[in-house]
Design a protein around this motif. Structure first.
Motif, mmCIF file in Angstrom:
data_model
loop_
_atom_site.group_PDB
_atom_site.id
_atom_site.type_symbol
_atom_site.label_atom_id
_atom_site.label_comp_id
_atom_site.label_asym_id
_atom_site.label_seq_id
_atom_site.Cartn_x
_atom_site.Cartn_y
_atom_site.Cartn_z
ATOM 1 N N LEU A 35 0.828 -1.211 0.000
ATOM 2 C CA LEU A 35 0.000 0.000 0.000
ATOM 3 C C LEU A 35 0.862 1.261 0.000
ATOM 4 C CD1 LEU A 35 -2.832 -1.006 2.506
ATOM 5 C CD2 LEU A 35 -3.050 -0.636 0.042
ATOM 6 N N LEU A 36 1.946 1.231 0.781
ATOM 7 C CA LEU A 36 2.834 2.392 0.839
ATOM 8 C C LEU A 36 3.481 2.651 -0.510
ATOM 9 C CD1 LEU A 36 4.318 4.603 2.400
ATOM 10 C CD2 LEU A 36 6.011 2.880 3.078
ATOM 11 N N ILE A 37 3.968 1.565 -1.133
ATOM 12 C CA ILE A 37 4.607 1.717 -2.441
ATOM 13 C C ILE A 37 3.599 2.218 -3.470
ATOM 14 C CG2 ILE A 37 5.710 0.470 -4.327
ATOM 15 C CD1 ILE A 37 6.987 -1.351 -2.226
ATOM 16 N N SER A 38 2.376 1.680 -3.406
ATOM 17 C CA SER A 38 1.335 2.104 -4.346
ATOM 18 C C SER A 38 1.017 3.587 -4.170
ATOM 19 C CB SER A 38 0.071 1.264 -4.139
ATOM 20 O OG SER A 38 0.329 -0.107 -4.369
ATOM 21 N N ALA A 39 0.940 4.016 -2.901
ATOM 22 C CA ALA A 39 0.647 5.425 -2.631
ATOM 23 C C ALA A 39 1.758 6.324 -3.156
ATOM 24 C CB ALA A 39 0.452 5.633 -1.129
ATOM 25 N N LEU A 40 3.005 5.876 -2.972
ATOM 26 C CA LEU A 40 4.127 6.673 -3.462
ATOM 27 C C LEU A 40 4.128 6.747 -4.980
ATOM 28 C CD1 LEU A 40 6.985 5.450 -1.070
ATOM 29 C CD2 LEU A 40 5.839 7.677 -1.060
ATOM 30 N N VAL A 41 3.827 5.617 -5.621
ATOM 31 C CA VAL A 41 3.771 5.603 -7.089
ATOM 32 C C VAL A 41 2.666 6.527 -7.583
ATOM 33 C CG1 VAL A 41 3.260 4.176 -9.108
ATOM 34 C CG2 VAL A 41 4.784 3.312 -7.321
ATOM 35 N N LEU A 42 1.491 6.459 -6.914
ATOM 36 C CA LEU A 42 0.371 7.305 -7.307
ATOM 37 C C LEU A 42 0.708 8.783 -7.120
ATOM 38 C CD1 LEU A 42 -2.541 7.600 -8.242
ATOM 39 C CD2 LEU A 42 -3.274 7.339 -5.852
ATOM 40 N N ALA A 43 1.336 9.095 -5.979
ATOM 41 C CA ALA A 43 1.722 10.491 -5.725
ATOM 42 C C ALA A 43 2.727 10.971 -6.764
ATOM 43 C CB ALA A 43 2.302 10.627 -4.321
#
Length: 394
Positions: free
Chosen positions: A7-15
């Motif tokens: 989830l953290l990696i996904s959020a960073l990618v999205l940001a």
């Protein structure tokens, strides 16, 4: 744990993706703006929507050197750089400060949209000019309160009920000098031909605040007699030496405007009949945030200065009288720097004086030496020294 990491990696990618999209859109908008609009339909259309204000403009306080002391900005007066102006809000809280620039303006950005602007909301603001110690305010308005009101459609979204009124400053005038040991002298200060003050001068250094209206000084004493027209600035006589230039002697004033029509040039040998070394002529507002070039300029548009702060000279094979010169520190960062002035007649050092400098106003150094062939000027810490209105007798 693994799910949280995903989830953290996904959020960073999205940001990161969103940031790239925003960057791309801004870049595209700027590129389109640079290219212009191919459609001529709206080239000269009158504005219809006055509800928005996107720009920032300067709301400025103007400060000038009131050379003639009449309380108004006239042809004899000049903008002054380096003066601090502070802004306070209606509750007395500090908002911002700025120094006057080479045009005499302390600028405060004003905008309802720009977060970096100093003035962003309507209200009453007090503009306070910091007056240098010993100086006078000829206009009597160093503190001014003005109201800013909101006006949609104006460039900044705010307008002032008026601009701050111009503030005139008069440098504090003092007289310095040194009476030789065992010498006797009397100082008389005159104004419009009338004696304003007379006092004895004891051996050693002296400093006197000049009274308002004093325009001439006379010194009497065995061998020390001299008469000098006072300037609007502080005066330093150096050490009083015998056989000064006669008060009625013909004098020639050397400026630096005729060295060049450009903003900068080394003073060439032959200028005004003298040999010059390490002295440059410069337009008074050529260098930003260099207060002394502006404030040390007393006539014309150019001053001279010691190149890179190194010792400099002017000389002649034929003796000449060194009457006076205006001296200033080039930078406010060198306020209080000391000028070292050596005057030579052939191989004999006939005078050595030290003069405390300011970047806010020049010092009228007046040794009134009857015969020299070389004058060497430098500063104790190698800051640039500004010179203007060199006066010789020859």
């Amino acid at each position: 744990m693994a799910d949280a990491l995903v989830l953290l990696i996904s959020a960073l990618v999205l940001a990161g993706a969103l940031a790239l999209i925003v960057f791309a859109l801004r870049w595209r908008r700027k590129r389109r703006k640079r290219r212009g609009n191919p459609d001529p339909t709206h080239d000269y259309t009158a504005r219809i929507d006055w509800s928005r204000s996107r720009q920032a403009i300067n709301y400025s306080s103007f400060v000038f050197m009131d050379v003639d002391g009449d309380g108004r900005f006239g042809e004899a007066d000049r903008p002054i750089g380096g003066i601090v102006v502070r802004v306070f809000d209606g509750k007395g809280a500090f908002v911002a400060s700025a120094r006057t620039n080479s045009s005499g303006f302390a600028n405060f950005p004003m905008s309802t949209r720009k977060r970096w602007a100093s003035l962003r909301v309507p209200g009453t603001y007090r503009f306070s000019v910091s007056v240098p110690q010993g100086w006078l305010v000829s206009t009597g308005n160093e503190n001014q309160s003005l109201r800013l009101i909101e006006l949609p459609g104006s460039p900044a979204g705010l307008v002032g009920e008026a601009l701050p009124a111009m503030v005139g400053l008069i440098p504090g005038r003092s007289l310095r000098g040194i009476v030789p040991a065992a010498a006797q002298a009397t100082l008389s200060l005159l104004g419009k031909g009338e004696v304003l003050e007379t006092r004895p001068l004891a051996p050693g250094s002296f400093r006197i605040d000049l009274p308002a209206g004093a325009d001439t000084l006379e010194i009497s004493g065995p061998g020390l007699e001299r008469r000098l027209a006072l300037s609007p600035y502080p005066t330093d006589l150096g050490e009083l030496r015998p056989d000064a230039i006669d008060g009625e002697a013909p004098l020639s004033r050397i400026g630096f405007d005729d060295v060049t029509a450009l903003v900068f040039k080394k003073v060439p040998s032959g200028h005004a009949g003298l040999e010059w070394r390490n002295i440059n002529a410069i337009a008074r507002n050529y260098v930003n945030d260099c207060e002394g070039y502006l404030n040390g300029n007393v006539s014309g548009n150019h001053t001279a200065y010691t190149s890179s702060g190194h010792p400099a000279e002017f000389r002649s094979a034929t003796p000449f009288g060194f009457h006076s010169v205006m001296l200033a520190a080039a930078w406010l960062r060198s306020e209080g720097e000391v000028a070292l002035i050596e005057s030579w007649l052939g191989d004999e050092l006939v005078a050595y004086d030290e003069v405390v400098l300011s970047a806010l106003a020049p010092v009228h150094y007046a040794p009134m030496l009857k015969a020299v062939t070389r004058v060497r000027v430098s500063t104790r810490h190698y800051w640039q020294l500004v010179l203007d209105d060199l006066v010789l007798a020859r």
